[in-house]
Design an enzyme around this catalytic site. Structure first.
Site, short mmCIF file in Angstrom:
data_model
loop_
_atom_site.label_atom_id
_atom_site.label_comp_id
_atom_site.label_asym_id
_atom_site.label_seq_id
_atom_site.Cartn_x
_atom_site.Cartn_y
_atom_site.Cartn_z
N CYS A 111 52.42 40.65 37.51
CA CYS A 111 52.26 41.04 38.91
C CYS A 111 52.67 42.50 39.11
O CYS A 111 53.79 42.89 38.76
CB CYS A 111 53.10 40.14 39.81
SG CYS A 111 52.99 40.58 41.56
N ASN B 207 41.38 39.03 30.55
CA ASN B 207 41.27 39.06 32.01
C ASN B 207 41.18 40.52 32.47
O ASN B 207 41.75 41.40 31.87
CB ASN B 207 42.51 38.35 32.61
CG ASN B 207 42.65 38.55 34.11
OD1 ASN B 207 43.65 39.07 34.59
ND2 ASN B 207 41.65 38.13 34.87
N GLY B 208 40.42 40.73 33.55
CA GLY B 208 40.37 42.06 34.16
C GLY B 208 38.99 42.68 34.21
O GLY B 208 38.36 42.86 33.17
N GLN C 69 52.72 28.38 37.91
CA GLN C 69 53.20 29.69 37.46
C GLN C 69 54.50 30.05 38.17
O GLN C 69 54.62 29.91 39.39
CB GLN C 69 52.16 30.79 37.74
CG GLN C 69 52.57 32.14 37.15
CD GLN C 69 51.57 33.24 37.43
OE1 GLN C 69 51.59 33.82 38.51
NE2 GLN C 69 50.69 33.52 36.47
N PRO D 5 45.19 33.21 38.82
CA PRO D 5 46.10 33.18 39.97
C PRO D 5 46.10 34.56 40.62
O PRO D 5 46.28 35.58 39.95
CB PRO D 5 47.46 32.89 39.31
CG PRO D 5 47.34 33.48 37.93
CD PRO D 5 45.90 33.35 37.54
N MET D 6 45.87 34.61 41.93
CA MET D 6 45.87 35.88 42.65
C MET D 6 46.68 35.70 43.92
O MET D 6 46.28 34.96 44.82
CB MET D 6 44.43 36.32 42.96
CG MET D 6 43.63 36.70 41.72
SD MET D 6 41.87 36.97 42.07
CE MET D 6 41.26 35.27 42.04
N GLU D 7 47.82 36.38 43.98
CA GLU D 7 48.73 36.20 45.11
C GLU D 7 48.04 36.53 46.42
O GLU D 7 47.38 37.57 46.56
CB GLU D 7 49.97 37.09 44.94
CG GLU D 7 51.02 36.82 46.00
CD GLU D 7 52.08 37.91 46.09
OE1 GLU D 7 53.07 37.68 46.80
OE2 GLU D 7 51.91 38.96 45.47
#
Length: 344
Positions: A123, A223-224, A93, A27-29
């Site tokens: 976030c 993640n990352g 989410q 998920p990426m805003e």
């Protein structure tokens, strides 16, 4: 089903989900909105490497239980068995700091068809953190525990609840406390972005710091900073987990999930990042994006330019298109430039 049967159903679901290494779309805003999810999950499916699931952009919980139309806005897939057109499940989410309110909203999301609830503690946005949401709660492990526990108790027992965190807020000094909060809360699995909030998205990612969370008796997803096959291999080795969530790397190279899946079966000596999706194969997907639903064409063109800007890091051809359309506002002209980039 009685509660015992629901618990067994949930455990069976988790066992099935993690029976083999999972590959997830992050998920990426402001980036992986429903349209982008549709495009990226379709590409993955077409390549024969569908994501196991994706997670929605966060839905911010502040003062009350949100009406259904808000959940449908962020997760229109709820109208379609919580899956994208290509069949990829979407988990919902939520983000917030009030445990009871988070719990009530999570329960309502499940009524609307959410197959799982993910709680955002990662976030790094200042506007979110200033309202006690996202990664700032990593400095409040007790609040994290209260939120996850409340959500777990409110959500039907057969539906999984997961959490996404970073390594800490300003530093990693609270990692033991964070791990303890996760361990006690009833989280079904955990996704870890291998940087603190302060480190943001600046390389490197500290994959080795994920290792200590493997002491938890739940699956851990890393993640990352995974941009290619070699990064994926190094991440899995250093983090001590085979489960990956792919973020900006897959927006830049939508075939990254296929590269990871294909290359993990090969010799560790073979670390060539072989292109699986050529530029000409990506044109139709870009046009479909430009023909997708949005508030208006201005918004759609702006969103597309954001994506094209990221594609320039993965495709030489994207840079040429970018130079020709970066000031263009007419969608039809942009589509013509895309088509011409294949003919040139």
């Amino acid at each position: 089903m009685n509660n015992s049967q629901q618990l067994q159903t949930r455990q069976n679901t988790i066992n099935q989900l993690f029976a083999s290494p999972v590959r997830l779309l992050a998920p990426m805003e402001g980036l992986t909105d429903p349209l982008m999810r549709q495009i990226l999950t379709q590409i993955a499916s077409d390549l024969g490497c569908p994501y196991d699931w994706s997670v929605s952009e966060f839905i911010r919980i502040t003062q009350h239980v949100l009406p259904a139309h808000v959940f449908y806005k962020y997760v229109p897939e709820l109208h379609h068995d919580a899956k994208t057109a290509s069949g990829t499940p979407i988990h919902v989410q939520i983000l917030g700091s009030e445990a009871q309110l988070m719990a009530e909203n999570a329960a309502y999301a499940c009524e609307l068809g959410a197959p799982a609830i993910d709680i955002n503690f990662g976030c790094p946005a200042k506007t979110v953190n200033s309202h006690r949401g996202g990664s700032v709660l990593l400095d409040e492990p007790e609040t994290m525990y209260q939120i996850i526990s409340a959500v777990r108790q409110a959500v039907p027992a057969h539906i999984p609840v997961s959490a996404k965190i970073r390594l800490g807020y300003t530093d990693t000094s609270r990692m033991d406390d964070i791990r303890g909060a996760i361990a006690s809360s009833g989280t079904d699995w955990l996704t870890i972005h291998a940087r603190t909030k302060t480190q943001g998205y600046k390389p490197p990612a500290y994959w080795d710091k994920i290792q200590s969370f493997n002491a938890l008796d739940i699956p851990v997803i890393a993640n990352g900073e995974i941009w290619n096959f070699e990064h994926a291999q190094n991440c899995m080795t250093q983090a001590g987990t085979q489960h990956l969530m792919l973020g900006r790397g897959v927006v830049t190279r939508p075939d990254l999930v296929a590269q990871v899946d294909n290359d993990t079966e090969k010799s560790t000596n073979s670390v060539e990042n072989t292109a699986t999706l050529l530029w000409q194969d990506l044109i139709a997907h870009q046009i479909k994006f430009l023909e997708g639903e949005a508030k208006n064409d201005v918004v759609l063109v702006g969103r597309y330019k954001q994506w094209l800007g990221m594609l320039t890091k993965g495709y030489v051809e994207a840079q040429t298109v970018w130079e020709s359309i970066k000031r263009e506002k007419n969608k039809a002209v942009i589509i013509s430039a895309l088509q011409a980039s294949v003919r040139d």
